[in-house]
Design a protein around this motif. Structure first.
Motif, PDB file in Angstrom:
ATOM      1  N   ASN A  44       0.819  -1.205   0.000  1.00  0.00           N
ATOM      2  CA  ASN A  44       0.000   0.000   0.000  1.00  0.00           C
ATOM      3  C   ASN A  44       0.856   1.259   0.000  1.00  0.00           C
ATOM      4  OD1 ASN A  44      -2.511   1.510   0.250  1.00  0.00           O
ATOM      5  ND2 ASN A  44      -1.895   1.927   2.361  1.00  0.00           N
ATOM      6  N   THR A  45       2.078   1.159   0.514  1.00  0.00           N
ATOM      7  CA  THR A  45       2.941   2.331   0.671  1.00  0.00           C
ATOM      8  C   THR A  45       3.998   2.452  -0.416  1.00  0.00           C
ATOM      9  OG1 THR A  45       4.375   1.062   2.153  1.00  0.00           O
ATOM     10  CG2 THR A  45       2.605   2.359   3.165  1.00  0.00           C
ATOM     11  N   LYS A  46       4.101   1.437  -1.265  1.00  0.00           N
ATOM     12  CA  LYS A  46       5.032   1.456  -2.402  1.00  0.00           C
ATOM     13  C   LYS A  46       4.249   1.076  -3.647  1.00  0.00           C
ATOM     14  CE  LYS A  46       8.638  -0.310   0.692  1.00  0.00           C
ATOM     15  NZ  LYS A  46       9.559  -1.436   0.958  1.00  0.00           N
ATOM     16  N   ARG A  47       4.596   1.633  -4.771  1.00  0.00           N
ATOM     17  CA  ARG A  47       3.884   1.348  -6.010  1.00  0.00           C
ATOM     18  C   ARG A  47       4.301  -0.022  -6.534  1.00  0.00           C
ATOM     19  NH1 ARG A  47       0.769   4.275  -9.391  1.00  0.00           N
ATOM     20  NH2 ARG A  47       0.705   3.721 -11.619  1.00  0.00           N
ATOM     21  N   GLY A  48       3.338  -0.931  -6.663  1.00  0.00           N
ATOM     22  CA  GLY A  48       3.636  -2.282  -7.097  1.00  0.00           C
ATOM     23  C   GLY A  48       3.257  -2.535  -8.546  1.00  0.00           C
ATOM     24  N   VAL A  49       3.732  -3.681  -9.056  1.00  0.00           N
ATOM     25  CA  VAL A  49       3.501  -4.055 -10.445  1.00  0.00           C
ATOM     26  C   VAL A  49       3.041  -5.514 -10.504  1.00  0.00           C
ATOM     27  CG1 VAL A  49       4.502  -4.271 -12.753  1.00  0.00           C
ATOM     28  CG2 VAL A  49       5.319  -2.483 -11.212  1.00  0.00           C
ATOM     29  N   LEU A  50       1.996  -5.747 -11.277  1.00  0.00           N
ATOM     30  CA  LEU A  50       1.539  -7.104 -11.568  1.00  0.00           C
ATOM     31  C   LEU A  50       1.782  -7.406 -13.037  1.00  0.00           C
ATOM     32  CD1 LEU A  50      -0.045  -9.770 -11.174  1.00  0.00           C
ATOM     33  CD2 LEU A  50      -2.141  -8.476 -11.653  1.00  0.00           C
ATOM     34  N   GLN A  71      -0.315   4.307  -3.066  1.00  0.00           N
ATOM     35  CA  GLN A  71       0.658   4.613  -4.123  1.00  0.00           C
ATOM     36  C   GLN A  71       0.261   4.020  -5.466  1.00  0.00           C
ATOM     37  OE1 GLN A  71       3.153   6.761  -3.700  1.00  0.00           O
ATOM     38  NE2 GLN A  71       2.301   7.044  -1.642  1.00  0.00           N
ATOM     39  N   GLY A  72      -0.918   3.417  -5.531  1.00  0.00           N
ATOM     40  CA  GLY A  72      -1.379   2.856  -6.794  1.00  0.00           C
ATOM     41  C   GLY A  72      -0.641   1.586  -7.179  1.00  0.00           C
TER      42      GLY A  72
END
Length: 367
Positions: A267-273, A292-293
Motif C-alpha cells: 500500500n505504501t510502495k507502487r507495485g507491479v503485476l 501509491q497505486g
C-alpha cells in the motif's frame, strides 16, 4: 581416401517434396489432415527439422475456434512448441549439424512453417537450442512457450523489469533483497517462473498453489495453499511479505480474479503485476485501496517479439539444462506417432470446454 575426421557431415538429408500436416482451413471448424503440404525450406539463419514432438497449448484452441493469431493466415498449422532433428542446414549456419536434436518456439509467420503439427518445420537458429543428452524430446517440449512467458514477465522492461541474470545490469542489482509473488504455482508457467526467479537469485519467492515439495525443489522459499478462501490466502501471503511487496506475477487467473495479487501488493510502495491472461480488466470492486497505486502489465510470451532477451536465453539454455539450473517439467500426456486429426481435435475440445488437460505432446515422427 580422406581421413574420416576430415569428412564434413552433409548439410541436408534426402526427403520428399511434400508432407503430411494438420491444418486449420476454416475458423471454428476442426483441424484436418492434408497429405500434400509443401515442405518448408530454411532461409538465412535457419535449419529445417523433422518434427518429433509438437506441444499443444490452450492458445491453439483459441486459434482454431476464434482465429487468434491465424485469422488472416489460413490455412494454418498449430503448435508453437516444437522439437525435432535437423535435416537441412542453411548456408552459413554453424550452430547445428544434420542430426542434432533441437527445441524451439515457433514464430507467428504466415503459413506457419515453424509450427509443430507437420512432419517438417524450419527453426530460427538464434531462437532455438540444442537439447542435451540428459533431456528427452518430451522434456524439452515442455519448455518453449511455458518458459518464454515467465522469462518475459520477469526480465522485460515492459513487465517486472528485473535485469536478466546474464546482463551487466544484474551484477549490481540486489536480487537477494527482492521478493516475488507467483500466483499459479501449479501451472507450467508458474513452475518455470519459479525456476527463473531462482536462477536470477531472487531472495524470497512466494508461491500460491502447487505442490510444496516440488516448488521448493525449483527454488520457492514459501508456498501458500490456494484453499481456504481469498482472505485466508491473502493473510498467509501478507504474513510473509508484510506491506513491502512490489513484484507479482499471475500465471493462472483470468482478469476478474487477478485481485488477489493486486491486494497482496504494498500500500505504501507502487507495485507491479505481470499477468499472462490479458483479456479484460481486474475487478476494481475487489481491489483494496492503494495509496501509491499499482500497475498491471501484460505478458506476451513470444521469443520473436522479445528477440534480444530471448536470443540471450536460448543461447544459454543448453548449459542451464545440462547443469540442472533449469529442469524440464515432467507432467505431459503423450499421443503416439502420426498426425491424427481426431486426437488433436479431442484435446482442443477439452481446452474449449474448460476440462483439465495435462500438457499434450503429439509424437509426429520417430527418428
Amino acid at each position: 581416401m580422406p581421413n574420416p575426421s576430415e569428412v564434413k557431415p552433409p548439410n541436408s538429408l534426402t526427403k520428399p517434396s511434400t508432407m503430411n500436416a494438420l491444418i486449420v482451413t476454416d475458423i471454428g471448424k476442426p483441424v484436418t489432415l492434408t497429405k500434400s503440404r509443401d515442405i518448408p525450406t530454411p532461409g538465412p539463419s535457419q535449419v529445417q527439422i523433422q518434427v518429433t514432438v509438437a506441444g499443444v497449448n490452450p492458445h491453439d484452441q483459441k486459434c482454431r475456434d476464434g482465429g487468434f493469431l491465424i485469422a488472416d493466415k489460413l490455412p494454418a498449422v498449430l503448435a508453437m512448441d516444437v522439437v525435432g532433428r535437423v535435416t537441412t542446414v542453411a548456408d552459413g549456419v554453424t550452430k547445428y549439424s544434420v542430426g542434432d536434436r533441437v527445441v524451439a518456439q515457433s514464430s507467428l509467420e504466415a503459413g506457419n512453417p515453424q509450427n509443430g503439427l507437420q512432419q517438417y518445420a524450419v527453426v530460427d537458429v538464434d531462437l532455438s537450442a540444442r537439447i542435451p543428452d540428459s533431456v528427452s524430446d518430451d522434456g524439452a517440449a515442455t519448455l518453449p512457450s511455458n518458459i518464454i512467458a515467465p522469462l518475459v514477465a520477469l526480465f522485460s522492461a515492459d513487465t517486472l523489469g528485473f535485469p536478466a541474470p546474464w546482463t551487466s545490469a544484474a551484477a549490481g542489482f540486489d536480487f537477494a533483497g527482492q521478493t516475488l509473488l507467483v500466483i499459479g504455482g501449479g501451472t507450467s508457467c508458474g513452475k518455470l517462473g519459479v525456476q527463473l526467479a531462482k536462477l536470477a537469485g531472487i531472495g524470497r519467492i512466494v508461491v500460491v498453489g502447487g505442490d510444496k515439495a516440488l516448488l521448493a525443489s525449483y527454488g520457492a522459499t514459501h508456498v501458500v495453499s490456494r484453499h481456504g478462501g481469498e482472505e485466508k490466502v491473502l493473510a498467509s501471503i501478507r504474513d510473509v511479505v508484510g506491506d513491502d511487496l512490489i513484484y507479482a506475477y499471475d500465471a493462472y487467473n483470468v482478469a476478474p480474479n487477478q485481485h488477489l495479487a493486486l491486494n497482496a501488493l504494498s500500500n505504501t510502495k507502487r507495485g507491479v503485476l505481470a499477468r499472462l491472461l490479458t483479456t479484460g480488466d481486474p475487478d476494481a470492486d475487489k481491489i483494496h485501496s492503494k495509496a501509491q497505486g499499482y500497475e498491471v502489465r501484460n505478458v506476451y510470451g513470444s521469443s520473436h517479439m522479445y528477440r534480444e532477451l530471448a536470443e540471450a536465453f536460448w543461447t544459454r539454455l543448453p548449459e542451464y539444462l545440462a547443469d540442472g539450473r533449469i529442469k524440464p517439467l515432467t507432467s505431459f500426456e503423450v499421443f503416439e506417432p502420426g498426425l491424427d486429426a481426431d486426437k488433436v481435435n479431442y484435446v482442443l475440445d477439452r481446452y474449449r470446454d474448460g476440462e483439465t488437460v495435462v500438457k499434450p505432446h503429439f509424437h509426429i515422427s520417430v527418428v
